[in-house]
Design an enzyme around this catalytic site. Structure first.
Site, PDB file in Angstrom:
ATOM      1  N   GLN A  40       0.788  -1.227   0.000  1.00  0.00           N
ATOM      2  CA  GLN A  40       0.000   0.000   0.000  1.00  0.00           C
ATOM      3  C   GLN A  40       0.822   1.279   0.000  1.00  0.00           C
ATOM      4  OE1 GLN A  40      -2.105   1.045   3.462  1.00  0.00           O
ATOM      5  NE2 GLN A  40      -3.865   1.844   2.405  1.00  0.00           N
ATOM      6  N   TYR A  67       2.721 -11.618   4.069  1.00  0.00           N
ATOM      7  CA  TYR A  67       2.412 -10.209   3.797  1.00  0.00           C
ATOM      8  C   TYR A  67       2.919  -9.796   2.414  1.00  0.00           C
ATOM      9  CZ  TYR A  67       1.422  -9.640   8.843  1.00  0.00           C
ATOM     10  OH  TYR A  67       0.916  -9.749  10.106  1.00  0.00           O
ATOM     11  N   SER A 165       0.518 -17.086  17.112  1.00  0.00           N
ATOM     12  CA  SER A 165      -0.322 -15.989  16.637  1.00  0.00           C
ATOM     13  C   SER A 165      -1.701 -16.547  16.317  1.00  0.00           C
ATOM     14  CB  SER A 165       0.315 -15.366  15.385  1.00  0.00           C
ATOM     15  OG  SER A 165      -0.503 -14.335  14.887  1.00  0.00           O
ATOM     16  N   ARG A 166      -2.722 -15.955  16.932  1.00  0.00           N
ATOM     17  CA  ARG A 166      -4.116 -16.395  16.750  1.00  0.00           C
ATOM     18  C   ARG A 166      -4.338 -17.837  17.216  1.00  0.00           C
ATOM     19  NH1 ARG A 166      -6.328 -12.374  13.185  1.00  0.00           N
ATOM     20  NH2 ARG A 166      -4.699 -11.265  12.099  1.00  0.00           N
ATOM     21  N   GLN A 191       0.512 -13.490  19.653  1.00  0.00           N
ATOM     22  CA  GLN A 191       0.120 -12.276  18.937  1.00  0.00           C
ATOM     23  C   GLN A 191      -1.382 -12.363  18.675  1.00  0.00           C
ATOM     24  OE1 GLN A 191       1.304 -10.312  14.776  1.00  0.00           O
ATOM     25  NE2 GLN A 191       3.101 -10.704  16.030  1.00  0.00           N
ATOM     26  N   LEU A 223      -6.579  -0.051  16.031  1.00  0.00           N
ATOM     27  CA  LEU A 223      -7.553   0.890  15.457  1.00  0.00           C
ATOM     28  C   LEU A 223      -8.421   0.221  14.392  1.00  0.00           C
ATOM     29  CD1 LEU A 223      -5.211   4.007  15.068  1.00  0.00           C
ATOM     30  CD2 LEU A 223      -6.678   3.392  16.999  1.00  0.00           C
ATOM     31  N   CYS A 225      -7.637  -1.343  11.650  1.00  0.00           N
ATOM     32  CA  CYS A 225      -7.169  -0.886  10.339  1.00  0.00           C
ATOM     33  C   CYS A 225      -7.634   0.523  10.015  1.00  0.00           C
ATOM     34  CB  CYS A 225      -7.601  -1.854   9.236  1.00  0.00           C
ATOM     35  SG  CYS A 225      -6.872  -3.466   9.428  1.00  0.00           S
ATOM     36  N   ARG A 241      -7.902   2.470   4.095  1.00  0.00           N
ATOM     37  CA  ARG A 241      -7.325   1.184   3.711  1.00  0.00           C
ATOM     38  C   ARG A 241      -8.368   0.224   3.186  1.00  0.00           C
ATOM     39  NH1 ARG A 241      -3.628  -0.980   8.606  1.00  0.00           N
ATOM     40  NH2 ARG A 241      -2.297   0.808   8.627  1.00  0.00           N
ATOM     41  N   GLY A 299      -0.007  -0.099  12.617  1.00  0.00           N
ATOM     42  CA  GLY A 299       0.075  -0.163  11.161  1.00  0.00           C
ATOM     43  C   GLY A 299      -0.199   1.235  10.642  1.00  0.00           C
TER      44      GLY A 299
END
Length: 339
Positions: A40, A67, A165-166, A191, A223, A225, A241, A299
């Site tokens: 982005q 990513y 993570s997760r 995470q 936030l 995203c 985004r 981010g």
């Protein structure tokens, strides 16, 4: 006349916390690269963001093999190489699970953990990462195989610590038990997503693991995203985004739940005003006060946005029990501890 948002508090130098009960010191605000680096934002902007972060004491940079299909790791690696900062002065984390199209290029088999991490290190141009995360649990791989492979990559010097993570609390506990049973290395952190509207796991389940087995939390998406800010007045602007390939986010924002959450975000404006900060700074500071949270990953798509978010550390000291109770009252979603 509607209440205008206060100007943001200036960025302050970021302090460090221990990662869980390990000895590793990480900045309480870290920099994430999801949806930004390699996709982005331009590489120049990414370099500006990373430089501002590092100069303000941020030492934790988080990425993943998935990513931007590996481009985020490449971008981060290129910037770190060009900056020439001492490798011992920052912490790089990556996550392994989705590596490629082949069956053997995803999941948490011994093969993919080792090969996936080697691929990440090549893209990052680093000899090791500080923390390698298992980027979700894998029902197809036995827990002993996962823990043995994570211990192996640490023993080989490809990573210094490992985390999850997760993962669910029971899965993290199982990994810890397997590590203790076979004299292997247990995970040091989980995470997880955590924000004003997603609280249960980080505020109820993870503190228990922190006290029992020393697993800390690195949290992401404070936030949602970019949806938890006062600038969205019930609609998502084209600069958000959510538009750039993240249709699910736009749909979420415009759902009934999303609209209710937006209304609650606007209700937080007077509290932010009282503290002399923006709603985004308040939301990030609120995430930082949870027990067992080692770092909150930000981010951002510009250095200016990062500077605003770094100002959240100044809000933290102002979050009195009374203010927190007031926020809980507005949100109406405080999870009940199982104690």
């Amino acid at each position: 006349m509607p209440l205008m948002e206060a100007p943001p508090l200036p960025a302050a130098s970021v302090s460090c916390r221990n990662l869980g009960k390990s000895g590793l010191r990480v900045s309480c605000l870290g920099l994430g690269t999801w949806v930004t680096f390699g996709s982005q934002i331009s590489d120049e902007t990414a370099e500006d963001v990373l430089t501002v972060a590092y100069e303000h004491g941020v030492n934790l940079f988080d990425t993943a093999e998935v990513y931007a299909a590996g481009k985020a790791e490449r971008t981060l690696g290129n910037i770190l190489k060009s900056k020439g900062w001492r490798r011992s002065s920052y912490v790089v984390t990556t996550k392994i699970f989705w590596g490629g199209q082949a069956e053997t290029e995803r999941g948490l088999s011994r093969k993919h953990i080792i090969e996936g991490l080697q691929g990440s290190l090549e893209r990052l141009q680093l000899g090791y990462v500080d923390i390698v995360f298992a980027n979700r649990s894998d029902p197809n791989s036995p827990m002993e195989e996962i823990v043995r492979a994570m211990t192996y990559v640490i023993d080989q010097g490809l990573a210094l610590y490992w985390g999850t993570s997760r993962w669910g609390a029971a899965e993290i506990m199982e990994a810890y038990s397997v590590a203790r049973q076979f004299n292997l290395i247990p995970p040091v952190c989980e995470q997880a997503e955590h924000r004003l509207f997603q609280r249960e796991k980080v505020q109820v389940q993870l503190p228990e693991l922190y006290h029992k087995i020393g697993v800390g939390s690195v949290t992401l998406s404070p936030l949602a995203c970019g949806l938890i800010t006062s600038k969205y007045d019930g609609r998502v602007p084209d600069t958000c985004r959510a538009i750039k390939g993240y249709q699910w986010l736009k749909d979420k924002a415009q759902s009934e739940d999303g609209k209710k959450q937006q209304a609650k975000v606007r209700d937080l404006l007077p509290i932010a005003h009282q503290l002399g900060c923006t709603v985004a700074q308040l939301a990030i500071a609120w995430c930082l006060r949870s027990e067992g949270v080692s770092s909150v990953l930000l981010g951002v798509s510009s250095a200016e946005q990062l500077i605003e978010h770094l100002g959240a550390v100044q809000v933290l000291s102002q979050l009195t029990p009374q203010t927190v109770t007031e926020i809980d009252g507005l949100l109406g979603n405080k999870p009940h501890s199982k104690k």
